[in-house]
Design an enzyme around this catalytic site. Structure first.
Site, PDB file in Angstrom:
ATOM      1  N   GLU A 129      -8.573  -5.157 -10.598  1.00 52.42           N
ATOM      2  CA  GLU A 129      -7.898  -4.141  -9.949  1.00 52.42           C
ATOM      3  C   GLU A 129      -6.226  -4.315 -10.289  1.00 52.42           C
ATOM      4  O   GLU A 129      -5.996  -5.217  -9.641  1.00 52.42           O
ATOM      5  CB  GLU A 129      -8.825  -3.510  -8.321  1.00 52.42           C
ATOM      6  CG  GLU A 129     -10.237  -3.292  -8.615  1.00 52.42           C
ATOM      7  CD  GLU A 129     -10.674  -2.069  -9.012  1.00 52.42           C
ATOM      8  OE1 GLU A 129      -9.183  -1.076  -9.389  1.00 52.42           O
ATOM      9  OE2 GLU A 129     -10.729  -2.104 -10.472  1.00 52.42           O
TER      10      GLU A 129
ATOM     11  N   ARG B 131      -4.786  10.325  -0.923  1.00 50.83           N
ATOM     12  CA  ARG B 131      -4.155  10.792  -2.114  1.00 50.83           C
ATOM     13  C   ARG B 131      -3.817  11.599  -2.315  1.00 50.83           C
ATOM     14  O   ARG B 131      -2.541  12.686  -2.881  1.00 50.83           O
ATOM     15  CB  ARG B 131      -3.829   9.414  -3.185  1.00 50.83           C
ATOM     16  CG  ARG B 131      -3.278   8.256  -2.556  1.00 50.83           C
ATOM     17  CD  ARG B 131      -3.673   7.084  -3.871  1.00 50.83           C
ATOM     18  NE  ARG B 131      -4.926   6.854  -4.286  1.00 50.83           N
ATOM     19  CZ  ARG B 131      -6.023   6.832  -5.146  1.00 50.83           C
ATOM     20  NH1 ARG B 131      -4.901   5.599  -5.867  1.00 50.83           N
ATOM     21  NH2 ARG B 131      -7.387   6.813  -5.412  1.00 50.83           N
TER      22      ARG B 131
END
Ligand code: UD1
Ligand code: CA
Length: 450
Positions: free
Chosen positions: A156, A17
């Site tokens: 998550e 990212r």
């Protein structure tokens, strides 16, 4: 708490990212590579060993960590649990504790890391971890608490139900485990989740199913859990660290007119009642005395300023300015220059490797390089010390009370004696005796000392 402790830093993520050619943990946050914060946080606990899990192409990371830690390569990036598994063969002593830190969590304070260790000792559970209540929990693992307040599991983002996503308490990525239990739990990990990764966080569930207890220490400052995954979070982390440093200086009596715009290094020291204006960068080992004024746009890199110094939108690097000196606007003082007290450096002047004694003035548009100036020297506007002959640099030595008229050029090496005067527009190619006036191109003696 003297028991055996091993630290593991996870730094093998590819930082997808970040969209970068460099490993994520080598990106700088507030003047230091991200990994250094994790290393410092591991080091405060004085573990017997620190392991850093690095990716397949992480020569640079390995070089950077040097002797501070042992690198362990994770060939494939299969998740945080898989990363820790790579260290298991190195863990000979399974009696102690293991602390695990994430290499991209650079805002966790060292005191908090110490507090977690203490908390773990007091709670006496099988594991302890750090959490925080954040405004926007998106992207973080959510802490699901059991009745009685211990941790039941960590879920998550991509695996969370709607109810779980509504939880604002998130996992910081800082844990302490009993080593033996961690190793046992790691063996049982499965990648049966949305990302098909081996999650370290799933070890918690295993421990709890075995009847163990996991405690979460809720840190009050939510900024401590920020993980840097992209450039936006990088900027955010940078800003938070800067503002933390600025708050410390504010407590010590320093005024910042616009703190949000100031960059400040970890090593910087500033005296009481100094005022720092907008868009100022204070970097390296900069030390600023009391009652100085650093005007907007200035950049100080390892500069040392005495008391009452005024820097007007200028650059100072690796140089010193004594008490009550002033520089700028747009002065550039560099290369080990040393200015004694009450030295004035004017608009657009540049100084390099110059020693300037008390009370001297270097006027606007001058260049003073490789020079020694005595006391009360006046360097007129536009004077140039021609220190370079195309091959070598040469020194100029100027005695006390010398007056250099505007637009003079001194061709180094040259010595100008005490009290000498150089007429405006001269080109000085030879030494000038004390008290003598010279003028012209090349400069000739105009008047001898009376
Ligand atoms: C992780 C946590 C999440 C937590 C968040 C805090 C897991 C499964 N999730 O999510 O609960 O809220 O951190 O910031 O742990 N790494 C490796 N090898 C790998 C994968 C990751 O070394 O195979 C390293 C990364 O370099 C990074 C750290 O582990 O330093 C965390 O990995 P990352 O992918 O950033 O996890 P998050 O999705 O942020
Ligand atoms: Ca992360």
């Amino acid at each position: 708490m003297a028991n055996f402790l091993t630290a593991i830093i996870l730094a093998a993520g590819e930082g997808t990212r970040m969209n970068s050619k460099f490993p994520k943990v080598l990106h700088f946050v507030a003047g230091e590579p991200m990994i250094d914060y994790a290393l410092q946080n591991a080091e405060v606990l004085k573990p017997q060993k620190i392991y850093v899990v690095v990716g397949a192409r992480s020569e640079e990371v390995i070089r950077h960590i040097g002797k501070r830690a042992v690198p362990v390569v994770q060939k494939e990036r299969l998740g945080t649990g898989h990363a820790v598994q790579q260290v298991v063969p190195y863990l000979k002593n399974l009696k102690g504790d293991v602390v695990i830190l994430y290499g991209d969590a650079c805002l966790t304070r060292s005191q908090t890391v110490q507090a977690l260790r203490q908390f773990h000792g007091v709670q006496d559970g099988e594991a302890a971890l750090l959490s925080a209540e954040v405004e926007n929990p998106f992207g973080y693992g959510r802490i699901v608490r059991a009745e009685g307040g211990t941790v039941e599991k960590i879920v998550e983002e991509k695996d969370a139900s709607e109810d779980e996503r509504a939880v604002h308490e998130v996992n910081a990525g800082l844990y302490i485990f009993k080593a033996s239990l961690l190793v046992e739990a790691l063996k049982k990990l499965k990648a049966n989740n949305a990302k098909k990764e081996y999650y370290l966080t799933d070890t918690i569930h295993y421990i709890i199913n075995k009847g163990g207890k996991v405690h979460a220490l809720l840190v009050s400052d939510a900024s401590e859990v920020l993980g840097v995954n992209d450039r936006e979070q990088l900027a955010q982390a940078h800003r938070v660290l800067n503002l933390r440093r600025i708050s410390e200086h504010q407590r010590e009596g320093v005024t910042f007119l616009n703190p949000e715009t100031v960059e400040i290094g970890a090593e910087v020291a500033i005296g009481q009642d100094t005022i720092v204006e907008s868009n100022v960068h204070l970097l390296g080992e900069t030390v600023i005395g009391e009652s100085c004024r650093i005007e907007s746009g200035s950049r100080l890199q390892s500069a040392r300023l005495g008391k009452g110094v005024i820097i007007r939108s200028s650059r100072v690097s690796e140089s010193q300015l004594g008490d009550d000196s002033d520089a700028g606007p747009n002065a550039h003082i560099r290369g080990g220059s040393v200015l004694d007290k009450k030295v004035h450096v004017g608009t657009n002047a540049e100084l390099k490797n110059a020693h300037i004694a008390t009370g001297s003035k270097v006027g606007h548009f001058s260049y003073v390089g490789d020079a020694q100036l005595g006391k009360d020297v006046n360097v007129g506007a536009g004077c140039v010390f021609a220190n370079y002959d195309g091959k070598n640099k040469h020194q100029s030595t100027i005695g006390d009370k010398v007056f250099l008229g505007s637009n003079s050029t001194l061709v180094a090496p040259v010595i100008i004696g005490k009290g000498a005067v150089v007429g405006a527009g001269s080109v000085v190619t030879k030494n000038v005796a004390p008290g003598v006036t010279v003028i012209g191109v090349p400069a000739q003696v105009f008047r001898k000392k009376k």
